[in-house]
Write a protein that holds these residues in place. Structure first.
Motif, mmCIF file in Angstrom:
data_model
loop_
_atom_site.group_PDB
_atom_site.id
_atom_site.type_symbol
_atom_site.label_atom_id
_atom_site.label_comp_id
_atom_site.label_asym_id
_atom_site.label_seq_id
_atom_site.Cartn_x
_atom_site.Cartn_y
_atom_site.Cartn_z
ATOM 1 N N ASN A 17 41.151 37.615 41.285
ATOM 2 C CA ASN A 17 42.392 38.251 40.820
ATOM 3 C C ASN A 17 42.261 38.729 39.380
ATOM 4 O O ASN A 17 42.747 39.810 39.028
ATOM 5 N N GLN A 18 41.618 37.932 38.542
ATOM 6 C CA GLN A 18 41.412 38.333 37.149
ATOM 7 C C GLN A 18 40.486 39.545 37.063
ATOM 8 O O GLN A 18 40.702 40.458 36.262
ATOM 9 N N LEU A 19 39.450 39.568 37.883
ATOM 10 C CA LEU A 19 38.543 40.712 37.896
ATOM 11 C C LEU A 19 39.232 41.963 38.435
ATOM 12 O O LEU A 19 38.938 43.079 37.991
ATOM 13 N N ASP A 20 40.161 41.796 39.363
ATOM 14 C CA ASP A 20 40.961 42.936 39.832
ATOM 15 C C ASP A 20 41.767 43.523 38.674
ATOM 16 O O ASP A 20 41.862 44.742 38.526
ATOM 17 N N ALA A 21 42.359 42.646 37.868
ATOM 18 C CA ALA A 21 43.120 43.107 36.704
ATOM 19 C C ALA A 21 42.202 43.813 35.708
ATOM 20 O O ALA A 21 42.578 44.845 35.125
ATOM 21 N N CYS A 22 41.008 43.296 35.530
ATOM 22 C CA CYS A 22 40.016 43.920 34.649
ATOM 23 C C CYS A 22 39.652 45.312 35.152
ATOM 24 O O CYS A 22 39.597 46.279 34.389
ATOM 25 N N LEU A 57 34.685 54.349 33.659
ATOM 26 C CA LEU A 57 34.601 54.661 35.085
ATOM 27 C C LEU A 57 33.426 53.925 35.726
ATOM 28 O O LEU A 57 33.571 53.293 36.791
ATOM 29 N N ASP A 58 32.273 53.967 35.084
ATOM 30 C CA ASP A 58 31.081 53.324 35.620
ATOM 31 C C ASP A 58 31.272 51.812 35.740
ATOM 32 O O ASP A 58 30.949 51.209 36.765
ATOM 33 N N ARG A 59 31.777 51.196 34.692
ATOM 34 C CA ARG A 59 31.993 49.741 34.722
ATOM 35 C C ARG A 59 33.035 49.374 35.771
ATOM 36 O O ARG A 59 32.903 48.369 36.466
ATOM 37 N N GLY A 60 34.077 50.181 35.888
ATOM 38 C CA GLY A 60 35.090 49.932 36.911
ATOM 39 C C GLY A 60 34.507 49.992 38.306
ATOM 40 O O GLY A 60 34.831 49.164 39.169
ATOM 41 N N ASP A 61 33.630 50.969 38.541
ATOM 42 C CA ASP A 61 32.965 51.083 39.845
ATOM 43 C C ASP A 61 32.089 49.867 40.124
ATOM 44 O O ASP A 61 32.057 49.358 41.253
ATOM 45 N N LEU A 62 31.362 49.406 39.115
ATOM 46 C CA LEU A 62 30.504 48.231 39.300
ATOM 47 C C LEU A 62 31.317 46.977 39.599
ATOM 48 O O LEU A 62 30.964 46.197 40.494
ATOM 49 N N VAL A 63 32.415 46.788 38.870
ATOM 50 C CA VAL A 63 33.279 45.628 39.112
ATOM 51 C C VAL A 63 33.854 45.697 40.523
ATOM 52 O O VAL A 63 33.872 44.692 41.247
ATOM 53 N N LEU A 67 33.138 42.931 43.349
ATOM 54 C CA LEU A 67 34.263 42.211 43.943
ATOM 55 C C LEU A 67 34.244 42.298 45.461
ATOM 56 O O LEU A 67 34.473 41.302 46.153
ATOM 57 N N GLY A 68 33.970 43.476 45.985
ATOM 58 C CA GLY A 68 33.904 43.632 47.431
ATOM 59 C C GLY A 68 32.831 42.751 48.043
ATOM 60 O O GLY A 68 33.060 42.073 49.055
ATOM 61 N N HIS A 69 31.673 42.737 47.412
ATOM 62 C CA HIS A 69 30.557 41.918 47.906
ATOM 63 C C HIS A 69 30.902 40.430 47.842
ATOM 64 O O HIS A 69 30.671 39.682 48.802
#
Length: 81
Positions: A17-22, A57-63, A67-69
């Protein structure tokens, strides 16, 4: 399910949940920086804003991918218990 495993799953869920907020914050930062770039054009500051937008954008895509994995792995663990 053991109490320890349940506690670990709750910790993992809270962390996700915290990583989703990030991830959402990175998306908002990207949007803000892209707006600045659009307003400032090809000035030095405009180009820096564009670089910042690409990094966000790049960091958001990586997070998002991580998260999905991790969620898939957590679900597999929950199912196996």
């Amino acid at each position: 399910m053991s109490a320890k495993l349940k506690t670990l799953l709750e910790i993992a869920d809270g962390s996700f949940n915290q990583l989703d907020a990030c991830r959402e914050t990175l998306r908002q930062l990207e949007s803000l920086l892209w707006t600045l770039k659009t307003e400032l054009g090809e000035s030095r500051i405009g180009r820096l804003a564009a670089i910042g937008a690409y990094v966000a954008l790049d960091r958001g895509d990586l997070v998002e991918a991580d998260l999905g994995h991790w969620r898939e792995q957590l679900e597999a663990l929950e199912v196996s218990e």
